[in-house]
Design a protein around this motif. Structure first.
Motif, PDB file in Angstrom:
ATOM      1  N   MET A  22       4.982  -5.116  -7.047  1.00 26.72           N
ATOM      2  CA  MET A  22       4.197  -6.346  -7.041  1.00 26.72           C
ATOM      3  C   MET A  22       4.071  -6.824  -5.594  1.00 26.72           C
ATOM      4  O   MET A  22       3.085  -7.440  -5.207  1.00 26.72           O
ATOM      5  N   HIS A  23       5.094  -6.524  -4.800  1.00 28.37           N
ATOM      6  CA  HIS A  23       5.054  -6.737  -3.354  1.00 28.37           C
ATOM      7  C   HIS A  23       4.854  -5.370  -2.704  1.00 28.37           C
ATOM      8  O   HIS A  23       5.642  -4.450  -2.933  1.00 28.37           O
ATOM      9  N   GLY A  24       3.779  -5.240  -1.924  1.00 36.90           N
ATOM     10  CA  GLY A  24       3.331  -3.927  -1.460  1.00 36.90           C
ATOM     11  C   GLY A  24       4.340  -3.171  -0.615  1.00 36.90           C
ATOM     12  O   GLY A  24       4.328  -1.945  -0.588  1.00 36.90           O
ATOM     13  N   ASP A  25       5.223  -3.903   0.070  1.00 36.35           N
ATOM     14  CA  ASP A  25       6.196  -3.243   0.943  1.00 36.35           C
ATOM     15  C   ASP A  25       7.566  -3.101   0.267  1.00 36.35           C
ATOM     16  O   ASP A  25       8.579  -3.039   0.950  1.00 36.35           O
ATOM     17  N   GLU A  26       7.569  -3.042  -1.072  1.00 36.85           N
ATOM     18  CA  GLU A  26       8.836  -2.905  -1.807  1.00 36.85           C
ATOM     19  C   GLU A  26       8.760  -1.710  -2.768  1.00 36.85           C
ATOM     20  O   GLU A  26       8.653  -1.873  -3.974  1.00 36.85           O
ATOM     21  N   PRO A  27       8.787  -0.481  -2.202  1.00 38.80           N
ATOM     22  CA  PRO A  27       8.475   0.703  -3.004  1.00 38.80           C
ATOM     23  C   PRO A  27       9.676   1.466  -3.567  1.00 38.80           C
ATOM     24  O   PRO A  27       9.488   2.526  -4.167  1.00 38.80           O
TER      25      PRO A  27
ATOM     26  N   GLN B 198       2.489  -4.379   3.162  1.00 35.99           N
ATOM     27  CA  GLN B 198       2.756  -5.808   3.284  1.00 35.99           C
ATOM     28  C   GLN B 198       3.105  -6.376   1.904  1.00 35.99           C
ATOM     29  O   GLN B 198       2.770  -5.808   0.869  1.00 35.99           O
ATOM     30  N   ARG B 199       3.778  -7.520   1.931  1.00 38.48           N
ATOM     31  CA  ARG B 199       4.224  -8.161   0.705  1.00 38.48           C
ATOM     32  C   ARG B 199       3.041  -8.648  -0.152  1.00 38.48           C
ATOM     33  O   ARG B 199       2.958  -8.409  -1.345  1.00 38.48           O
ATOM     34  N   ARG B 200       2.123  -9.366   0.490  1.00 36.33           N
ATOM     35  CA  ARG B 200       1.078 -10.074  -0.238  1.00 36.33           C
ATOM     36  C   ARG B 200      -0.084  -9.159  -0.644  1.00 36.33           C
ATOM     37  O   ARG B 200      -0.215  -8.053  -0.136  1.00 36.33           O
TER      38      ARG B 200
ATOM     39  N   LEU C  91      10.712  -5.045 -10.804  1.00 39.01           N
ATOM     40  CA  LEU C  91      11.355  -4.171  -9.813  1.00 39.01           C
ATOM     41  C   LEU C  91      10.915  -4.496  -8.381  1.00 39.01           C
ATOM     42  O   LEU C  91       9.720  -4.419  -8.063  1.00 39.01           O
ATOM     43  N   HIS C  92      11.873  -4.868  -7.556  1.00 38.40           N
ATOM     44  CA  HIS C  92      11.605  -5.339  -6.195  1.00 38.40           C
ATOM     45  C   HIS C  92      12.581  -4.738  -5.182  1.00 38.40           C
ATOM     46  O   HIS C  92      13.559  -4.099  -5.537  1.00 38.40           O
ATOM     47  N   ASP C  93      12.293  -5.035  -3.894  1.00 36.55           N
ATOM     48  CA  ASP C  93      13.245  -4.806  -2.796  1.00 36.55           C
ATOM     49  C   ASP C  93      13.578  -6.152  -2.164  1.00 36.55           C
ATOM     50  O   ASP C  93      12.716  -7.021  -2.065  1.00 36.55           O
ATOM     51  N   GLN C  94      14.825  -6.299  -1.714  1.00 38.69           N
ATOM     52  CA  GLN C  94      15.206  -7.500  -0.978  1.00 38.69           C
ATOM     53  C   GLN C  94      15.679  -7.112   0.424  1.00 38.69           C
ATOM     54  O   GLN C  94      15.856  -5.929   0.717  1.00 38.69           O
TER      55      GLN C  94
HETATM   56 ZN   LIG Z   1       9.593  -8.666  -4.147  1.00 39.07          ZN
END
Ligand SMILES: [Zn+2]
Length: 404
Positions: free
Chosen positions: A94-99, A145-147, A184-187
């Motif tokens: 959902m956030h482009g830089d969190e693969p 990028q995130r957005r 599912l994300h990255d932090q």
């Molecule tokens: Zn995220």
């Protein structure tokens, strides 16, 4: 009494069987990891190639449909596997830089293709229907990028639904009304676990559905699933699992999907020492999710209860990449020297297709309450103040030479 005892014994047997499955997935990971991806940076076009290859291997076990298109007209895929009564929805990037989890989803598909005749995969496919949106923000992924390409943080668009990508997620959720969801994300890879100073490799959350952070059946089930995932991960990275902040965020998807009746678990891939591409964390995602699919299929997660999740420490921020301890920092003029700890974080710099890493000074002074992935002993060593100024890019190799 006898009945309570037999329930307990059954729970233990189920948990032992689940633990053995996880261990096997962990030990044999290299034999089924999807070989096409070895870097965090891959585009939507590359993902489509990988999905086509996996579709070949999976045949009728997987259907792929276009759930919609992004603002820049990139198709957003929905994959469906299994025909069981328990619907499980997973959405990644959902956030482009969190693969990180997207790569793990490819591993999972590859595993299912290889092991389709195994009892575990047969159970998963018979009891669950897996609904997978592997890349929800392909325009953001293109730019890393995130957005979204319209400048919106999709995870604050669950109510206004201004982006096509957010409408697709809401649409899939409403169409299937899944029992369980994985967000599912990255932090930031520098989150830590409670006051332990250990890096948070994965943080979990059963999001709140109201400001009071109440429990209902939906959130309790999310906590049970999160508990099952916690137990799996603790086999391999005990002390490195944290709980994400559970303050209710009225605009976020996790919180709203919980409210709409799907039990949501947020999975945040964090950091691991010497793993900038997050390949080890990808493996943990893959092993964790596959194991939990099985626990959902057998409903063994219900026996797990909520305590394994409830007792994990909160995410904290007490970690830097490098801390130089007790160096004597000297000034060229009459100012007296100071003994200081110096915190440095590594930053990725992109130049076309290449990336290099450089250091930036991010804190200075008494840093005794913080930890470093690396700690350099600066006691008795002298450093020029100009070479370690706060917020400056620094020459790390030169500094290493000075400290040595
Ligand atoms: Zn995220």
């Amino acid at each position: 009494m006898l009945r309570i005892l037999s329930v307990l014994v059954l729970a233990m047997i189920l948990q032992t069987a689940e633990a053995q499955f996880s261990k096997r997935l962990y030990d044999t990971y290299d034999s089924y990891a999807f070989p096409g991806v070895s870097s965090r940076r891959f585009t939507h076009a590359e993902l489509m190639t990988h999905l086509a290859a996996l579709q070949q291997k999976l045949g009728p076990l997987m259907t792929m449909e276009q759930a919609g298109v992004s603002a820049e007209n990139r198709p957003i895929q929905l994959l469906t596997l299994g025909r069981g009564p328990v619907k499980v929805l997973l959405w990644s990037q959902m956030h482009g830089d969190e693969p990180t989890a997207t790569m793990a989803l490819l591993d999972i598909l590859h595993y299912i293709a290889q092991q389709k005749e195994s009892p575990e995969v047969r159970t998963i496919l018979a009891q669950t229907t897996l609904l997978i949106v592997p890349m929800l923000n392909p325009d953001g992924a293109q730019r890393f990028q995130r957005r979204t390409s319209q400048g919106i943080d999709m995870n604050r668009d669950a109510l206004r639904l201004q982006t096509p990508e957010a409408r697709i997620l809401k649409g899939v959720r409403d169409r299937f009304q899944p029992e369980i969801g994985f967000n599912l994300h990255d932090q930031d890879p520098r989150y830590t676990v409670g006051d332990q100073g250990t890096v948070a490799v994965i943080s979990l959350l059963a999001p709140a559905y109201n400001v009071e952070k109440s429990d209902n059946d939906v959130r309790t089930r999310a906590k049970q699933v999160a508990s099952a995932l916690t137990l799996v991960l603790e086999q391999f990275v005990k002390g490195h699992i944290a709980k994400y902040d559970d303050t209710f965020e009225p605009r976020a998807f996790g919180d709203n999907i919980q409210k709409w009746g799907t039990s949501v678990v947020l999975v945040e891939s964090g950091g691991w020492k010497d793993d900038p591409e997050k390949m080890y964390i990808r493996k943990l995602n893959c092993v964790g999710l596959l194991s939990v699919f099985h626990a959902i299929a057998t409903r063994s997660y219900v026996q797990t209860g909520t305590m394994p999740y409830e007792r994990i420490p909160m995410n904290t921020r007490t970690l830097y990449d490098i801390i130089i301890r007790n160096a004597t920092v000297v000034f060229p003029d009459g100012r007296a020297p100071v003994v200081a700890d110096i915190a440095v974080n590594r930053e990725e710099v992109r130049d076309g297709g290449n990336s290099t890493w450089r250091g930036r000074v991010v804190d200075f002074g008494d840093l005794s309450v913080f930890y470093g992935h690396e700690e350099w002993n600066g006691a008795g060593k002298t450093i020029e103040a100009a070479s370690v100024e706060l917020n400056d890019i620094i020459d790390l190799p030169l500094l290493r030479e000075t400290i040595r």
